[in-house]
Design a protein around this motif. Structure first.
Motif, PDB file in Angstrom:
ATOM      1  N   LEU A 132      26.422  15.821  23.508  1.00  0.00           N
ATOM      2  CA  LEU A 132      25.735  14.530  23.509  1.00  0.00           C
ATOM      3  C   LEU A 132      25.058  14.230  24.836  1.00  0.00           C
ATOM      4  N   LYS A 133      25.477  14.925  25.913  1.00  0.00           N
ATOM      5  CA  LYS A 133      24.948  14.622  27.242  1.00  0.00           C
ATOM      6  C   LYS A 133      24.005  15.699  27.778  1.00  0.00           C
ATOM      7  N   LEU A 134      24.120  16.934  27.265  1.00  0.00           N
ATOM      8  CA  LEU A 134      23.322  18.040  27.806  1.00  0.00           C
ATOM      9  C   LEU A 134      22.570  18.743  26.686  1.00  0.00           C
ATOM     10  N   PRO A 135      21.452  19.397  27.011  1.00  0.00           N
ATOM     11  CA  PRO A 135      20.786  20.237  26.011  1.00  0.00           C
ATOM     12  C   PRO A 135      21.616  21.488  25.730  1.00  0.00           C
ATOM     13  N   LEU A 136      21.211  22.241  24.721  1.00  0.00           N
ATOM     14  CA  LEU A 136      21.992  23.412  24.298  1.00  0.00           C
ATOM     15  C   LEU A 136      22.152  24.423  25.433  1.00  0.00           C
ATOM     16  N   VAL A 137      21.101  24.612  26.245  1.00  0.00           N
ATOM     17  CA  VAL A 137      21.184  25.577  27.346  1.00  0.00           C
ATOM     18  C   VAL A 137      22.290  25.173  28.327  1.00  0.00           C
ATOM     19  N   GLY A 138      22.368  23.894  28.654  1.00  0.00           N
ATOM     20  CA  GLY A 138      23.421  23.413  29.551  1.00  0.00           C
ATOM     21  C   GLY A 138      24.802  23.572  28.953  1.00  0.00           C
ATOM     22  N   VAL A 139      24.916  23.317  27.657  1.00  0.00           N
ATOM     23  CA  VAL A 139      26.209  23.474  26.982  1.00  0.00           C
ATOM     24  C   VAL A 139      26.662  24.932  27.024  1.00  0.00           C
ATOM     25  N   LEU A 140      25.754  25.845  26.760  1.00  0.00           N
ATOM     26  CA  LEU A 140      26.098  27.265  26.764  1.00  0.00           C
ATOM     27  C   LEU A 140      26.450  27.742  28.170  1.00  0.00           C
ATOM     28  N   PHE A 141      25.797  27.196  29.176  1.00  0.00           N
ATOM     29  CA  PHE A 141      26.132  27.564  30.560  1.00  0.00           C
ATOM     30  C   PHE A 141      27.547  27.106  30.909  1.00  0.00           C
ATOM     31  N   ILE A 142      27.911  25.898  30.486  1.00  0.00           N
ATOM     32  CA  ILE A 142      29.283  25.416  30.721  1.00  0.00           C
ATOM     33  C   ILE A 142      30.285  26.289  29.976  1.00  0.00           C
ATOM     34  N   ALA A 143      29.944  26.697  28.736  1.00  0.00           N
ATOM     35  CA  ALA A 143      30.824  27.576  27.967  1.00  0.00           C
ATOM     36  C   ALA A 143      31.011  28.916  28.675  1.00  0.00           C
ATOM     37  N   PHE A 144      29.939  29.425  29.280  1.00  0.00           N
ATOM     38  CA  PHE A 144      30.015  30.688  30.026  1.00  0.00           C
ATOM     39  C   PHE A 144      30.957  30.557  31.220  1.00  0.00           C
ATOM     40  N   LEU A 145      30.805  29.487  31.999  1.00  0.00           N
ATOM     41  CA  LEU A 145      31.680  29.277  33.160  1.00  0.00           C
ATOM     42  C   LEU A 145      33.126  29.049  32.732  1.00  0.00           C
ATOM     43  N   LEU A 146      33.306  28.362  31.610  1.00  0.00           N
ATOM     44  CA  LEU A 146      34.665  28.130  31.112  1.00  0.00           C
ATOM     45  C   LEU A 146      35.332  29.455  30.735  1.00  0.00           C
ATOM     46  N   GLY A 147      34.555  30.363  30.137  1.00  0.00           N
ATOM     47  CA  GLY A 147      35.105  31.668  29.788  1.00  0.00           C
ATOM     48  C   GLY A 147      35.605  32.428  31.006  1.00  0.00           C
ATOM     49  N   ILE A 148      34.888  32.309  32.122  1.00  0.00           N
ATOM     50  CA  ILE A 148      35.336  32.959  33.359  1.00  0.00           C
ATOM     51  C   ILE A 148      36.606  32.298  33.877  1.00  0.00           C
ATOM     52  N   GLY A 149      36.634  30.955  33.867  1.00  0.00           N
ATOM     53  CA  GLY A 149      37.785  30.236  34.413  1.00  0.00           C
ATOM     54  C   GLY A 149      39.058  30.491  33.639  1.00  0.00           C
ATOM     55  N   VAL A 150      38.971  30.520  32.311  1.00  0.00           N
ATOM     56  CA  VAL A 150      40.196  30.695  31.527  1.00  0.00           C
ATOM     57  C   VAL A 150      40.746  32.105  31.671  1.00  0.00           C
ATOM     58  N   THR A 151      39.905  33.074  31.993  1.00  0.00           N
ATOM     59  CA  THR A 151      40.397  34.445  32.166  1.00  0.00           C
ATOM     60  C   THR A 151      41.351  34.527  33.350  1.00  0.00           C
ATOM     61  N   PHE A 152      41.012  33.867  34.451  1.00  0.00           N
ATOM     62  CA  PHE A 152      41.904  33.873  35.610  1.00  0.00           C
ATOM     63  C   PHE A 152      43.218  33.162  35.305  1.00  0.00           C
ATOM     64  N   ALA A 153      43.197  32.220  34.352  1.00  0.00           N
ATOM     65  CA  ALA A 153      44.393  31.448  34.034  1.00  0.00           C
ATOM     66  C   ALA A 153      45.271  32.107  32.979  1.00  0.00           C
ATOM     67  N   GLU A 154      44.855  33.244  32.416  1.00  0.00           N
ATOM     68  CA  GLU A 154      45.669  33.909  31.406  1.00  0.00           C
ATOM     69  C   GLU A 154      46.958  34.445  32.033  1.00  0.00           C
ATOM     70  N   PRO A 155      48.122  34.151  31.428  1.00  0.00           N
ATOM     71  CA  PRO A 155      49.376  34.670  31.997  1.00  0.00           C
ATOM     72  C   PRO A 155      49.426  36.193  32.064  1.00  0.00           C
ATOM     73  N   ALA A 156      48.860  36.874  31.056  1.00  0.00           N
ATOM     74  CA  ALA A 156      48.972  38.328  31.005  1.00  0.00           C
ATOM     75  C   ALA A 156      48.037  39.035  31.972  1.00  0.00           C
ATOM     76  N   ILE A 157      47.058  38.326  32.550  1.00  0.00           N
ATOM     77  CA  ILE A 157      46.103  38.985  33.440  1.00  0.00           C
ATOM     78  C   ILE A 157      46.797  39.480  34.705  1.00  0.00           C
ATOM     79  N   GLY A 158      47.898  38.810  35.074  1.00  0.00           N
ATOM     80  CA  GLY A 158      48.661  39.273  36.232  1.00  0.00           C
ATOM     81  C   GLY A 158      49.306  40.627  36.016  1.00  0.00           C
TER      82      GLY A 158
END
Length: 601
Positions: A132-158
């Motif tokens: 509702l606040k960003l165009p599709l390109v902005g939404v997809l960019f946030i989704a891309f950054l979120l994918g990177i962030g959650v990978t570091f937070a995965e318990p099994a990545i350690g």
């Protein structure tokens, strides 16, 4: 069947450990001003004694703890009994091992509770408000950054970092550097792969794309990069790690957060909620990290000479030896358990900061129930720290110990003076059976598999029973882990498992309907939880070290493709069975119609 009970027995049962309290005792006495108007006042906080707090928390915590205990305790008991009864070896550091496993269970319990209270609300709010606040390109960019962030937070990545300590730089220099000196870059590119998967998964939810062509197109670069690594002797050892990384990324953090964002975007975009919504993200998040790791390995091979890696490894070992010989005080964050605590904080806090920036600065939204969400974030950090400590002293230690001793069944090893215990044929058979039972039991105990089975039964209107899915996935994982162990024993390349497996998977994908393709390819993700991944990784590396293999990766990769094949094959059989029953029913109906018509003449 429903059971009838006396009303008096029901009343007695619900009044046990209960006490009626008058409502007036819970409310403060009203105050009035000089005009007779009631003065608003804030009620005092309820004060509970220790026994009252225990009675409130005990039922809830016991259920949450038992969920983790059901996954950890049977595996630990199986490995311990196998070591004691079959291998005739005592369990070293059993007290430390027990405390480590307890830390794994407690840490996972706290972490998952914090995930539900703290991190998941962030994903849901951002997923619903972002379009509702960003165009599709902005939404997809946030989704891309979120994918990177959650990978570091995965318990099994350690577990990857723990696994890197076992690799010898002289035997596999590029594998060593990706898991040691350059491990942060490895995790980063894995996160980039997950980020790309999050973008494509979000677009798939939004535009209702079919998963089949996405699977075909994703496998093509994976195959090409794998072929390049195979013909390059310096990169051949990277293949097992790369395909294993696809299993590490689909854990309890990545899937729910990325899924919440993707479904929120699709719903806000008017895509509605189809019966297959939510499927496919696990598949994409397991394929793109494979490309990313292979691409990174090729990049390092072109830019970093082997001599540089060996020099860095020698300098690191020298510094560790000097630190061990030093008698002065050592920084607490450089040694266990301080090292794991710092790692746990580094995994969660950057993700939280990113989510806060998106919520407060990009969306300019307030956080509802802020106290509960911040409390959940605190639990996430605490749980990750406790789990990381348990991973080092519990799961990894247990897997490495078991994996290092099992080869004593069929070959001579230093850890077992009386090895080999059996002839080569008998010992290899017992080792393969040990791996099969471990994979079958570990998968059947996964809570996520039970939830997936119920979903599939609803999707197929009962034609694909929950028990059928659970046993087919468990059977596939068991076969995969067994093949992975056999690969280490006979030292053949992992491609001899991956090529037939994925070829059969692609053929079955072509023959299957969209529903079964979504379920089949996602089924591999539920088998790679935060307990199974570190245990299997450590066991494979310990096994490989004991039999003299260069690297022990590839077991998770085999354990990922085999359940896909088993579920798709079962799905094809179910489709054929349904068509046959429909044809029989139609033939019987036609025969009955003809008989009625002839009787009417």
């Amino acid at each position: 069947m429903p059971r009838s009970i006396r009303f008096g027995d029901y009343v007695q049962a619900i009044t046990v450990d209960s006490e009626q309290v008058s409502y007036s005792k819970l409310m403060t006495r009203p105050l009035f001003d000089h005009l007779g108007n009631e003065v608003p006042q804030k009620p005092e906080k309820m004060r509970l004694g220790g026994i009252d707090a225990y009675r409130l928390l005990q039922p809830y915590l016991s259920v949450r703890f038992m969920e983790q205990a059901k996954a950890v305790v049977p595996l630990a008991a199986y490995l311990a009994l196998f070591q004691l009864l079959v291998l005739n070896q005592s369990i070293r550091d059993s007290a430390t091992l027990g405390l480590g496993l307890l830390a794994v269970m407690v840490g996972l319990m706290i972490f998952l509770e914090g995930l539900k209270l703290g991190l998941m609300p962030f994903g849901e709010i951002i997923g619903s408000k972002l379009p509702l606040k960003l165009p599709l390109v902005g939404v997809l960019f946030i989704a891309f950054l979120l994918g990177i962030g959650v990978t570091f937070a995965e318990p099994a990545i350690g577990a990857l970092q723990v696994a890197g300590q076992i690799v010898d730089p002289k035997d596999a220099p590029y594998l060593y550097t990706l898991l040691n000196d350059r491990v942060d870059a490895t995790v980063l590119v894995v996160g980039v792969g997950v980020g790309i998967a999050a973008v494509l998964g979000t677009m798939r939810f939004l535009y209702n794309w079919s998963l089949k062509p996405m699977i075909y197109l994703s496998l093509v670069p994976c195959v090409l990069l794998t072929a390049y690594a195979f013909v390059n002797p310096e990169l051949r050892t990277m293949i097992g790690l790369a395909w294993d990384c696809g299993a590490v990324t689909t854990g309890p953090v990545t899937v729910p957060l990325v899924l919440a964002l993707g479904i929120g975007v699709a719903t806000a975009g008017g895509a509605g909620e189809g019966k297959l919504q939510g499927f496919g993200i696990v598949t994409l998040a397991s394929l793109f990290p494979i490309m990313a790791v292979l691409g990174l390995a090729i990049f390092w091979q072109m830019t970093v000479p082997v001599e540089t890696i060996l020099a860095e490894a020698a300098a690191k070992q020298a510094s560790l030896a000097a630190a061990a010989a030093a008698t002065g005080p050592v920084d607490w964050w450089t040694v266990s358990p301080g090292l794991e605590v710092v790692g746990g904080i580094r995994a969660i806090v950057p993700l939280v900061i990113f989510l806060m920036i998106v919520l407060y600065l990009v969306l300019r939204e307030k956080l509802p129930n802020a106290f509960i969400i911040y409390y959940g974030i605190f639990l996430s950090v605490l749980g990750m720290c406790v789990f990381s400590v348990g991973l080092t002293f519990g799961l990894s230690k247990l897997g490495d110990s078991a994996g290092g001793l099992v080869p004593g069944l069929f070959t001579a090893i230093e850890a077992m003076p009386n090895a080999p215990l059996y002839s080569a044929a008998v010992g290899i058979f017992i080792a393969a059976l040990f791996a099969w039972i471990l994979g079958f039991g570990a998968t059947l105990a996964e809570p996520a598999l039970n939830a997936l089975g119920a979903t599939v039964e609803n999707l197929t209107n009962g034609s694909f029973k929950k028990s059928m899915l659970m046993y087919s996935v468990s059977f596939g994982v068991a076969i995969g882990i067994m093949l992975g162990i056999v690969k280490l024993i006979f030292d053949f390349d992992i491609l001899y498992i991956l090529i037939p497996g994925y070829t059969l998977g692609v053929v079955l994908t072509y023959l299957s309907t969209e529903e079964f393709v979504n379920v089949g390819w996602d089924s591999a993700g539920v088998t790679t939880g935060p307990v199974t991944v570190p245990l299997v990784l450590a066991m494979g590396l310990g096994f490989g070290k004991a039999v003299g293999a260069v690297e022990g990766f590839g077991i998770l990769a085999a354990a990922s493709i085999c359940p896909i094949v088993s579920v798709l094959a079962l799905g094809v059989y179910v489709q054929w069975k349904i068509k046959r029953e429909n044809k029989q029913a139609q033939a019987e109906a036609d025969a009955e119609s003809r008989a009625v018509a002839m009787a009417g003449r």
